[in-house]
Scaffold this motif. Sequence first.
Motif, PDB file in Angstrom:
ATOM      1  N   LYS A  53      -0.934   8.951 -11.988  1.00 13.20           N
ATOM      2  CA  LYS A  53      -2.140   8.118 -11.944  1.00 13.20           C
ATOM      3  C   LYS A  53      -2.056   7.149 -10.772  1.00 13.20           C
ATOM      4  O   LYS A  53      -3.066   6.845 -10.133  1.00 13.20           O
ATOM      5  CB  LYS A  53      -2.301   7.359 -13.258  1.00 13.20           C
ATOM      6  CG  LYS A  53      -2.617   8.270 -14.440  1.00 13.20           C
ATOM      7  CD  LYS A  53      -3.133   7.465 -15.621  1.00 13.20           C
ATOM      8  CE  LYS A  53      -3.552   8.349 -16.774  1.00 13.20           C
ATOM      9  NZ  LYS A  53      -2.441   8.867 -17.563  1.00 13.20           N
TER      10      LYS A  53
ATOM     11  N   ILE B 263      -0.515   7.745  -7.902  1.00  9.31           N
ATOM     12  CA  ILE B 263      -0.799   8.530  -6.693  1.00  9.31           C
ATOM     13  C   ILE B 263      -2.302   8.740  -6.566  1.00  9.31           C
ATOM     14  O   ILE B 263      -2.885   8.590  -5.494  1.00  9.31           O
ATOM     15  CB  ILE B 263      -0.061   9.890  -6.742  1.00  9.31           C
ATOM     16  CG1 ILE B 263       1.447   9.672  -6.665  1.00  9.31           C
ATOM     17  CG2 ILE B 263      -0.521  10.798  -5.599  1.00  9.31           C
ATOM     18  CD1 ILE B 263       2.257  10.935  -6.833  1.00  9.31           C
ATOM     19  N   LEU B 264      -2.922   9.058  -7.711  1.00  8.88           N
ATOM     20  CA  LEU B 264      -4.373   9.251  -7.705  1.00  8.88           C
ATOM     21  C   LEU B 264      -5.089   8.006  -7.176  1.00  8.88           C
ATOM     22  O   LEU B 264      -5.965   8.091  -6.318  1.00  8.88           O
ATOM     23  CB  LEU B 264      -4.858   9.559  -9.126  1.00  8.88           C
ATOM     24  CG  LEU B 264      -6.357   9.763  -9.259  1.00  8.88           C
ATOM     25  CD1 LEU B 264      -6.728  11.174  -8.875  1.00  8.88           C
ATOM     26  CD2 LEU B 264      -6.826   9.451 -10.658  1.00  8.88           C
ATOM     27  N   MET B 265      -4.682   6.847  -7.691  1.00  4.09           N
ATOM     28  CA  MET B 265      -5.289   5.589  -7.250  1.00  4.09           C
ATOM     29  C   MET B 265      -5.083   5.394  -5.748  1.00  4.09           C
ATOM     30  O   MET B 265      -5.996   4.990  -5.037  1.00  4.09           O
ATOM     31  CB  MET B 265      -4.676   4.405  -8.009  1.00  4.09           C
ATOM     32  CG  MET B 265      -5.008   4.354  -9.479  1.00  4.09           C
ATOM     33  SD  MET B 265      -6.720   3.920  -9.807  1.00  4.09           S
ATOM     34  CE  MET B 265      -6.715   2.180  -9.418  1.00  4.09           C
ATOM     35  N   ARG B 266      -3.872   5.667  -5.291  1.00  5.73           N
ATOM     36  CA  ARG B 266      -3.573   5.492  -3.864  1.00  5.73           C
ATOM     37  C   ARG B 266      -4.415   6.452  -3.027  1.00  5.73           C
ATOM     38  O   ARG B 266      -4.918   6.079  -1.969  1.00  5.73           O
ATOM     39  CB  ARG B 266      -2.082   5.735  -3.607  1.00  5.73           C
ATOM     40  CG  ARG B 266      -1.230   4.508  -3.900  1.00  5.73           C
ATOM     41  CD  ARG B 266       0.190   4.720  -3.426  1.00  5.73           C
ATOM     42  NE  ARG B 266       0.258   5.045  -2.015  1.00  5.73           N
ATOM     43  CZ  ARG B 266       1.224   5.784  -1.464  1.00  5.73           C
ATOM     44  NH1 ARG B 266       2.188   6.289  -2.217  1.00  5.73           N
ATOM     45  NH2 ARG B 266       1.228   6.024  -0.188  1.00  5.73           N
ATOM     46  N   SER B 267      -4.563   7.690  -3.510  1.00  2.93           N
ATOM     47  CA  SER B 267      -5.340   8.662  -2.743  1.00  2.93           C
ATOM     48  C   SER B 267      -6.806   8.244  -2.663  1.00  2.93           C
ATOM     49  O   SER B 267      -7.527   8.640  -1.764  1.00  2.93           O
ATOM     50  CB  SER B 267      -5.218  10.055  -3.362  1.00  2.93           C
ATOM     51  OG  SER B 267      -6.055  10.163  -4.490  1.00  2.93           O
TER      52      SER B 267
END
Lengths: 270, 242
Positions: free
Chosen positions: A170, A172-176
């Motif tokens: 989650k 990584i998702l936010m960072r992406s």
Amino acid sequence: MKNKNTNYSVQHALYLKKIKRNKIIVHAARALILVALIGLWELCAQVGIFDPFITSSPSRVVTTIADLFAAGTLFYHIGITLMETIVGFVIAVVLGYAIAVLLWLNEHARAIFEPYIVVLNALPKIALGPLIIIWMGTGYTAIIFMTILVSIIVCIMNMLAGFVAVDKTKQILMRSMGANKFTMLTKLIIPASLPAFMNTLKVAVGLAWIGSIMGEYIVSRAGLGYLIVYGGQVFRLDLVMAATFILCLLAGGMYAIVAIVERVVVKRRG
Amino acid sequence: MNLRFTDVSYTYHTLSGETKAVEHLSFEVEEGEFVSVIGPSGCGKSTILSLAAGLIAPSSGNIARGGGQFGYMLQTDALFPWRTVEQNIFLPLEIKRKNTPEMKRNALMLAEKYGLKDFLSKSPSQLSGGMRQRVALIRTLAAQPQTLLLDEPFSALDYQTRLAVCDDVHDIIKNEKKTALLVTHDISEAIALSDKVVVLSSRPARVVGEHEITFGGGSPKKRRECRDFAPLFETLRTELGI
């Protein structure tokens, strides 16, 4: 969603009945043990197996509580201790949460402060008693301070562990999506660590009681801890037992409130 | 050209040493193309997506991005359980500060178009694995990216759901005319979905083969039934060294 279908098969009805019966047995056994213990205690005191001067007895506890109530001091003592505990608990949780957030935001700070936190956690806080009296005086500020001291470290450590444990995918998702640290905190870390927060509340509520009673043992002029210490010093075990009994009810009640809040919160999250 | 890797290398540094994840890697993804990258597990496939998304910078070499935003889809759906399906779909809009009524309306139209209308107010936990992955895709599409980066987005699903979701995702991406870069270890998935398959070596990853796929008319199901499927499967297998 729960299945609201009530057309159960016979086997399912039997199954539900069995679960219900087991539940009743457990509750009944709990109540029975309590009644048996109290009855046995009263009996032993009445018959003379116990010396009620040393052990007190349920009837004497009830009389003592009634006396305190008649004298108008019962709710005064309860109020003082309850205030110290709740104020200390709230400050410890809020401050502990804030510190955990700061430590999460800054990895350097986390690394730098880690050994301090570990040592503070290991230190028996009662050792600081004399210092606290000298710094804070003998009023309830000292006791609230003790309450905070006892519970805050666990709040910090629990919450920080909760923050760090948030699902990496989650993050990584936010960072992406281009989230910065602050957005990450508000949109992901804080909501995702809600179960850790509820758990922290439960632990902190117990520690807050330890802190406030310990504080009252060291220095106090009122409160349930004061009654216990005073009762012990003048050998009025009735008073000690009565205060302890009230304490049991309050601590249990406060824990139950936190547990109910947890259940509501978790349920609302689905 | 939508995305071009030219001679890209990437090295991980840890206390115990350095690991070359990717070495002298070059390939290209055209506008509207569906490209799969396959390789042995642990060969640095996910690194390629992180590089493409710009989450990490290459140690050397160049990555050219031809405009438009990137959307990332991960191995698990990573839906936030405390948000409803609708709120999950709005997440990228909130983060990119693009949550205008217009963008929201667009996102909701997408959700409706792909059969999520009745689920919008539900919690993700009430959805099946396949449905959750579809929500994850619509969430990615909500921010209107030009290119989708897919990191084994089906690997957490059971096989039967996986086949269905695979077709589903392919159709939606093609329908919305998006460019896609998929990394996977699943050979048949790569063949079924892609216009082009790039085969990587084990770590450090280099390109060992590139295959344009034209048979089967672009539908994953038809592809799998096509008799060109099996020979290509064998070729890729050989290239992977299995």
